[in-house]
Design an enzyme around this catalytic site. Structure first.
Site, PDB file in Angstrom:
ATOM      1  N   GLY A   1       0.823  -1.112  -0.240  1.00  0.00           N
ATOM      2  CA  GLY A   1       0.185   0.109   0.001  1.00  0.00           C
ATOM      3  C   GLY A   1       0.896   1.243   0.078  1.00  0.00           C
ATOM      4  O   GLY A   1       1.932   1.031   0.686  1.00  0.00           O
ATOM      5  N   GLN A   6       2.692  10.093   1.484  1.00  0.00           N
ATOM      6  CA  GLN A   6       4.027   9.274   1.633  1.00  0.00           C
ATOM      7  C   GLN A   6       4.875   9.785   0.381  1.00  0.00           C
ATOM      8  O   GLN A   6       6.206   9.420   0.520  1.00  0.00           O
ATOM      9  CB  GLN A   6       3.971   7.794   1.477  1.00  0.00           C
ATOM     10  CG  GLN A   6       3.194   7.262   2.940  1.00  0.00           C
ATOM     11  CD  GLN A   6       3.089   5.896   2.908  1.00  0.00           C
ATOM     12  OE1 GLN A   6       2.305   5.325   2.437  1.00  0.00           O
ATOM     13  NE2 GLN A   6       4.266   5.213   3.424  1.00  0.00           N
ATOM     14  N   CYS A   8       5.399   0.006   7.488  1.00  0.00           N
ATOM     15  CA  CYS A   8       5.079   0.880   6.692  1.00  0.00           C
ATOM     16  C   CYS A   8       6.358   1.491   5.654  1.00  0.00           C
ATOM     17  O   CYS A   8       7.605   1.469   6.363  1.00  0.00           O
ATOM     18  CB  CYS A   8       4.699   2.424   7.638  1.00  0.00           C
ATOM     19  SG  CYS A   8       4.235   3.580   6.688  1.00  0.00           S
ATOM     20  N   LEU A   9       6.152   1.906   4.390  1.00  0.00           N
ATOM     21  CA  LEU A   9       7.338   2.387   3.742  1.00  0.00           C
ATOM     22  C   LEU A   9       7.922   3.536   4.109  1.00  0.00           C
ATOM     23  O   LEU A   9       8.992   3.559   3.757  1.00  0.00           O
ATOM     24  CB  LEU A   9       6.802   2.681   2.227  1.00  0.00           C
ATOM     25  CG  LEU A   9       6.385   1.280   1.494  1.00  0.00           C
ATOM     26  CD1 LEU A   9       6.065   1.564   0.214  1.00  0.00           C
ATOM     27  CD2 LEU A   9       7.693   0.314   1.277  1.00  0.00           C
ATOM     28  N   HIS A  27      -4.694   1.327   7.521  1.00  0.00           N
ATOM     29  CA  HIS A  27      -3.435   1.987   7.690  1.00  0.00           C
ATOM     30  C   HIS A  27      -3.229   3.035   6.442  1.00  0.00           C
ATOM     31  O   HIS A  27      -2.751   4.077   6.973  1.00  0.00           O
ATOM     32  CB  HIS A  27      -2.372   0.783   7.241  1.00  0.00           C
ATOM     33  CG  HIS A  27      -0.987   1.260   7.167  1.00  0.00           C
ATOM     34  ND1 HIS A  27       0.215   0.908   8.505  1.00  0.00           N
ATOM     35  CD2 HIS A  27      -0.331   2.191   6.462  1.00  0.00           C
ATOM     36  CE1 HIS A  27       1.027   1.768   8.215  1.00  0.00           C
ATOM     37  NE2 HIS A  27       0.957   2.249   6.879  1.00  0.00           N
ATOM     38  N   GLU A  28      -3.684   2.971   5.249  1.00  0.00           N
ATOM     39  CA  GLU A  28      -3.502   3.922   4.212  1.00  0.00           C
ATOM     40  C   GLU A  28      -4.512   4.989   4.460  1.00  0.00           C
ATOM     41  O   GLU A  28      -4.183   6.388   4.526  1.00  0.00           O
ATOM     42  CB  GLU A  28      -3.720   3.304   2.729  1.00  0.00           C
ATOM     43  CG  GLU A  28      -2.750   2.145   2.161  1.00  0.00           C
ATOM     44  CD  GLU A  28      -1.401   2.356   2.602  1.00  0.00           C
ATOM     45  OE1 GLU A  28      -0.822   3.603   2.649  1.00  0.00           O
ATOM     46  OE2 GLU A  28      -0.351   1.509   2.931  1.00  0.00           O
ATOM     47  N   HIS A  50      -3.043   7.250   6.979  1.00  0.00           N
ATOM     48  CA  HIS A  50      -1.978   8.331   6.691  1.00  0.00           C
ATOM     49  C   HIS A  50      -2.792   9.730   5.601  1.00  0.00           C
ATOM     50  O   HIS A  50      -2.076  10.504   5.828  1.00  0.00           O
ATOM     51  CB  HIS A  50      -1.262   7.623   5.071  1.00  0.00           C
ATOM     52  CG  HIS A  50      -0.055   6.653   5.530  1.00  0.00           C
ATOM     53  ND1 HIS A  50       0.969   7.186   6.315  1.00  0.00           N
ATOM     54  CD2 HIS A  50       0.200   5.545   5.134  1.00  0.00           C
ATOM     55  CE1 HIS A  50       1.721   6.374   6.558  1.00  0.00           C
ATOM     56  NE2 HIS A  50       1.672   5.191   5.913  1.00  0.00           N
TER      57      HIS A  50
HETATM   58 NI    NI Z   1       2.237   3.232   5.813  1.00  0.00          NI
END
Ligand code: NI
Length: 166
Positions: free
Chosen positions: A48, A53, A90-91, A132-133, A136
């Site tokens: 995701g 991000q 998470c990226l 989660h997304e 963000h």
């Molecule tokens: Ni994330």
């Protein structure tokens, strides 16, 4: 295939804590941005990726799991059931994983690239990825769910990784 890969903002970049603006224009530019989000998520082996991000404060995110792709534009939760605890990464937090409690199932309303409202359901890992997304898009990060003790341990680890102090 020479998709542009976008740079992923890493914690503690302040853009990650900001609230995103709703998408109001559904045009070619939006479609191209969503394509770039998918390409960037693939390039970084993510499941995701949300617009903040990559430094874009718009309510847009993508999720891909078990061969299914999901586009989230102005998404909101309309129903949820149960709870699940599982490991999340998470990226924007490379190498950091923590257990987070989430609903087991969610129904969300989102818009597609044309602005049409769609209803999506996600269970288990997909529910976790959606939520989660969506967090963000509201400047919320997975470590905000953790105890102070765990959060501080993560901050310490990150500052060591980047050579920073305090
Ligand atoms: Ni994330």
């Amino acid at each position: 295939m020479d998709e542009e890969i976008l740079e992923i903002k890493k914690y503690p970049d302040p853009v990650l804590k900001k609230n995103s603006q709703p998408v109001e224009v559904f045009d070619e530019e939006l479609a191209k941005f969503v394509e770039k989000l998918f390409a960037s998520m693939h390039a970084h082996d993510g499941v995701g990726l949300a617009a903040p991000q990559v430094g874009v404060l718009k309510k847009i995110a993508v999720v891909e799991y078990e061969g299914k792709s999901y586009i989230l534009i102005n998404p909101k939760v309309v129903d949820q059931k149960g709870t699940q605890e599982g490991e999340e990464g998470c990226l924007s937090f490379p190498g950091i994983y923590a257990n987070v409690l989430r609903p087991q199932w969610v129904k969300i309303e989102t818009q597609d690239l044309k602005g049409e409202v769609q209803t999506l359901e996600g269970e288990g890992y997909v529910a976790r990825a959606f939520l989660h997304e969506m967090d963000h898009l509201n400047g919320k990060l997975f470590m905000d769910y953790l105890s102070n003790l765990k959060r501080n341990a993560i901050k310490k680890k990150i500052s060591k990784n980047t050579g920073g102090h305090f």
